[in-house]
Design a protein around this motif. Structure first.
Motif, short mmCIF file in Angstrom:
data_model
loop_
_atom_site.label_atom_id
_atom_site.label_comp_id
_atom_site.label_asym_id
_atom_site.label_seq_id
_atom_site.Cartn_x
_atom_site.Cartn_y
_atom_site.Cartn_z
N GLY A 13 37.75 40.51 35.42
CA GLY A 13 38.88 40.73 35.45
C GLY A 13 39.36 40.15 34.60
N PRO A 16 45.61 37.20 35.58
CA PRO A 16 45.80 35.78 35.44
C PRO A 16 44.57 34.63 35.33
CG PRO A 16 47.50 36.96 36.31
CD PRO A 16 47.03 38.07 36.72
N TYR A 37 35.49 41.48 30.73
CA TYR A 37 35.41 42.60 31.18
C TYR A 37 36.22 43.31 32.27
CZ TYR A 37 30.46 42.73 29.17
OH TYR A 37 29.31 41.38 28.14
N LEU A 46 47.59 42.26 37.36
CA LEU A 46 49.08 42.09 37.83
C LEU A 46 50.21 41.64 37.31
CD1 LEU A 46 48.17 41.17 41.70
CD2 LEU A 46 48.56 43.02 41.63
N VAL A 51 53.80 41.90 39.58
CA VAL A 51 55.29 42.01 38.83
C VAL A 51 56.30 43.36 38.75
CG1 VAL A 51 56.03 40.73 36.81
CG2 VAL A 51 54.44 39.57 38.30
N ASN A 81 33.44 49.07 34.58
CA ASN A 81 33.74 48.74 36.36
C ASN A 81 33.06 47.70 36.49
OD1 ASN A 81 34.03 48.99 39.00
ND2 ASN A 81 34.86 50.63 38.97
N VAL A 82 32.84 47.05 36.62
CA VAL A 82 31.35 45.73 37.06
C VAL A 82 30.97 45.87 38.35
CG1 VAL A 82 30.76 43.94 37.94
CG2 VAL A 82 32.11 44.05 35.56
N SER A 101 36.70 36.93 38.98
CA SER A 101 37.94 36.78 39.15
C SER A 101 38.95 38.15 39.07
CB SER A 101 38.79 36.28 37.76
OG SER A 101 37.74 34.97 37.54
N GLY A 103 40.44 39.52 41.37
CA GLY A 103 41.93 39.91 42.36
C GLY A 103 41.00 40.38 43.70
N ALA A 104 42.70 41.44 44.59
CA ALA A 104 42.73 41.74 45.21
C ALA A 104 43.31 43.17 45.17
CB ALA A 104 43.71 40.59 46.82
N VAL A 127 54.51 49.58 44.83
CA VAL A 127 54.56 49.13 43.48
C VAL A 127 53.79 49.12 42.65
CG1 VAL A 127 53.84 47.01 42.50
CG2 VAL A 127 54.55 46.88 44.92
N ILE A 336 32.45 43.82 44.99
CA ILE A 336 32.56 44.84 44.08
C ILE A 336 30.95 44.98 43.97
CG2 ILE A 336 34.37 44.66 43.13
CD1 ILE A 336 32.47 42.99 41.34
N THR A 379 47.90 30.72 41.07
CA THR A 379 46.35 31.43 40.24
C THR A 379 46.07 30.53 39.01
OG1 THR A 379 47.27 33.31 41.10
CG2 THR A 379 45.40 33.22 39.13
P1 FAD Z 1 44.90 40.26 39.05
O1 FAD Z 1 46.33 39.68 38.51
O2 FAD Z 1 44.90 41.20 40.25
O3 FAD Z 1 43.56 40.85 38.45
C1 FAD Z 1 42.64 40.94 38.78
C2 FAD Z 1 42.32 41.94 38.11
O4 FAD Z 1 40.20 42.23 37.67
C3 FAD Z 1 42.99 43.38 37.16
O5 FAD Z 1 42.57 43.57 35.60
C4 FAD Z 1 41.70 44.89 37.72
O6 FAD Z 1 41.69 45.48 37.58
C5 FAD Z 1 40.19 43.90 37.34
N1 FAD Z 1 39.81 44.45 38.06
C6 FAD Z 1 39.59 44.47 39.38
N2 FAD Z 1 37.94 44.82 40.05
C7 FAD Z 1 37.06 45.44 39.22
C8 FAD Z 1 36.13 45.17 38.56
N3 FAD Z 1 35.25 45.77 39.29
N4 FAD Z 1 36.00 45.14 37.36
C9 FAD Z 1 36.39 44.41 36.13
N5 FAD Z 1 37.40 44.48 36.05
C10 FAD Z 1 37.62 44.10 37.92
N6 FAD Z 1 53.59 36.01 40.81
C11 FAD Z 1 54.62 35.52 39.77
O7 FAD Z 1 54.77 33.86 39.38
N7 FAD Z 1 55.64 35.54 39.80
C12 FAD Z 1 56.27 37.26 40.66
O8 FAD Z 1 57.19 37.40 40.29
C13 FAD Z 1 55.23 37.79 41.29
N8 FAD Z 1 54.94 39.20 41.45
C14 FAD Z 1 53.83 39.67 42.27
C15 FAD Z 1 54.50 41.05 42.11
C16 FAD Z 1 53.04 41.71 43.50
C17 FAD Z 1 53.62 42.59 43.62
C18 FAD Z 1 52.19 41.31 42.97
C19 FAD Z 1 51.48 41.65 44.59
C20 FAD Z 1 51.56 39.42 42.98
C21 FAD Z 1 52.85 38.91 42.48
N9 FAD Z 1 53.27 37.54 42.16
C22 FAD Z 1 53.64 36.98 40.91
C23 FAD Z 1 51.64 36.99 42.44
C24 FAD Z 1 50.12 37.28 41.06
O9 FAD Z 1 50.68 37.95 40.85
C25 FAD Z 1 49.42 36.52 41.38
O10 FAD Z 1 49.37 35.07 41.78
C26 FAD Z 1 48.38 37.02 40.34
O11 FAD Z 1 48.04 38.47 40.01
C27 FAD Z 1 46.33 36.70 40.43
O12 FAD Z 1 45.60 36.53 39.75
P2 FAD Z 1 44.74 37.35 39.58
O13 FAD Z 1 43.46 37.30 38.28
O14 FAD Z 1 43.62 36.43 40.81
O15 FAD Z 1 44.80 38.95 40.50
#
Ligand code: FAD
Length: 461
Positions: A13, A16, A37, A46, A51, A81-82, A101, A103-104, A127, A336, A379
């Motif tokens: 992932g 962030p 990956y 996200l 955002v 795609n893991v 990492s 995400g959701a 969104v 996954i 995060t």
């Molecule tokens: P994600 O950002 O979801 O990253 C996960 C990554 O894993 C993605 O790139 C996905 O494609 C990848 N992935 C998924 N499945 C697989 C797989 N099987 N194999 C390989 N890769 C995979 N925070 C702020 O500070 N300011 C804001 O304005 C803000 N706005 C937001 C608006 C929305 C609508 C949302 C939902 C969140 C917002 N946030 C904001 C919060 C912020 O986006 C999260 O805190 C942060 O993105 C979480 O990071 P993450 O890496 O855990 O998840």
């Protein structure tokens, strides 16, 4: 023996969580090599697809992520795609440690009748649609109704309300997708109600997002005074951020506006309002068109006070006429890979400080670790914590670094056998350049490519 003996870590992932985990590992351990990956051909999770388009300053984190991706000891493999193209066990065999990492990517559902009707969308899909997530491209939401109801009062709900009500002239200078911009230009939505089960003191949004609503050009607030009974009295006991947020709500709902503000409100053609003490019971259908005609809400009251207060049903219900219902009640992580422990009750990977329980060598960070709450800074901190746990395990010998691991070499061979062609970071930079130059033509920071096929095509030319 730099490359064969250096610790090899992979991260699943590139949001962030993935990038902040990689950043800390690379900075704190001078030999570690990190491979990221990512399922999509484009990075940043996200930050790109969540955002809001009118929050460009939030997206500046991309600059730091780019520095990490370009570090000599970091590589990016997009379009992998893991769980499907390669299993977590295969990654574990190839690397000293694996950090999940990802995400959701699911969303919580309301679980009420009528949820499947045309005109009902999850905030996640809505969104994704305006931000160009390829899987949401076909959503084309019907915006021909006057009233939209958003269920949930967090920042995502406010993002959606703002995008629905913003003057198109403001949006056209952002990286919102062209189809979304066109649909919003023809939108008939004039009134947005943002509904919560509990009261003003419990709303989940933050003051920045509420202030943006209050100041949104062309709109005026429409609140229900009675919802604020007793709130002024409760102010003094609230912690400071909550107090300021509540004061802004009270001012917006109850105070007689000054002359300039009154004039602004008189000229507004669109309204928005927070509605409290209401819980969805059923989405009501229009019998002829088989689509959303309204929503039935149960009236609630609070039991207890403050953050811990619970909404209980009073037995009363209220119907609201609307053609659009957007449920914004939370994202949800999904499993996954069967080999990875998953707590389906709380929808996270069970962990202690980022160490996946009963799975040595496996770690998690970000929303998958904590559940889908918190801004990018939250995060970042939880990802740094996971990186620290991993580094501690390297130092203490919990992770066996004595055996050389083949890392991306063996994984690349597996992917090739399976017909999967990864996208490198410099491939992504080609996509980035094309998007920015298309954007420039129309005065936007970028015009996103909307399909995986087009992304891959640009990456490979
Ligand atoms: P994600 O950002 O979801 O990253 C996960 C990554 O894993 C993605 O790139 C996905 O494609 C990848 N992935 C998924 N499945 C697989 C797989 N099987 N194999 C390989 N890769 C995979 N925070 C702020 O500070 N300011 C804001 O304005 C803000 N706005 C937001 C608006 C929305 C609508 C949302 C939902 C969140 C917002 N946030 C904001 C919060 C912020 O986006 C999260 O805190 C942060 O993105 C979480 O990071 P993450 O890496 O855990 O998840």
């Amino acid at each position: 023996c730099f490359s064969s003996c250096s610790p090899k870590v992979c991260i699943v992932g590139s949001g962030p969580a993935g990038f902040y985990t990689a950043q800390h590992l690379i900075k704190a351990q001078k030999h570690v090599h990190v491979d990221i990956y990512e399922r999509l051909p484009v990075p940043f999770g996200l930050v790109r697809f969540g955002v809001a388009p009118d929050h460009p300053e939030v997206k500046n984190v991309i600059n730091t992520f780019t520095q990490t991706a370009k570090h000599l000891r970091c590589s990016f493999y997009g379009n992998v795609n893991v769980g499907k193209d390669v299993s977590v066990q295969e990654l574990q065999r190839a690397y000293h440690a694996v950090v999940l990492s990802y995400g959701a990517e699911g969303n919580r559902t309301m679980g009420v009748p009528g949820e499947g009707l045309a005109g009902v969308y999850s905030a996640k899909d809505f969104v994704g649609w305006y931000n160009g997530l390829p899987s949401c491209r076909q959503l084309s939401p019907d915006l021909s109704c006057e009233t939209a109801v958003i269920l949930g009062q967090g920042n995502v709900a406010l993002d959606v309300a703002r995008v629905l009500l913003s003057p198109v002239d403001m949006l056209k200078e952002t990286d919102i997708t062209q189809p979304a911009l066109e649909a919003l230009a023809h939108s008939q939505v004039r009134r947005v109600l943002i509904v919560g089960r509990r009261g003003p003191v419990q709303v989940a949004c933050t003051i920045k997002e509420l202030r943006e609503m209050v100041n949104l050009p062309g709109t005026r607030p429409d609140m229900v005074e009675a919802d604020f009974d007793g709130v002024t009295e409760a102010l003094k006991d609230l912690p400071r951020p909550r107090k300021r947020l509540t004061e802004l709500m009270l001012k917006t709902a109850l105070q007689t506006p000054g002359e300039t503000e009154q004039e602004r409100r008189d000229q507004a053609s669109r309204t928005w309002g927070l509605r409290f003490f209401r819980s969805p019971v059923e989405v009501l259908a229009d019998p002829e068109r088989h689509r959303t005609a309204g929503i039935r809400l149960a009236v609630t009251r609070l039991e207890g006070s403050g953050e811990a207060a619970r909404a209980v049903l009073t037995g009363e219900v209220e119907d609201v006429t609307c053609g659009l219902v957007i449920s914004s009640i939370g994202y949800k992580s999904l499993p996954i890979d069967q080999s990875v422990p998953f707590d389906s009750q709380s929808a996270i990977v069970p962990n202690t400080l980022g160490r996946v329980k009963q799975a040595p060598g496996l770690y998690c960070s970000g929303w998958l670790k904590t559940g889908p709450t918190g801004v990018i800074a939250t995060t970042m901190n939880n990802s740094f914590d996971t990186a620290r746990s991993l580094l501690d395990d390297m130092e203490s010998g919990v992770l066996d670094l004595s055996a050389a691991k083949s890392g991306s070499q063996v994984i690349s061979a597996l992917l090739e056998q399976r017909g999967v062609k990864p996208v490198s970071f410099s491939d992504w930079e080609k996509i980035d350049r094309v998007e920015m130059s298309r954007g420039e033509a129309s005065g936007k920071p970028r015009e996103k490519l909307l399909t995986v096929e087009e992304m891959l095509h640009v990456a490979r030319t």
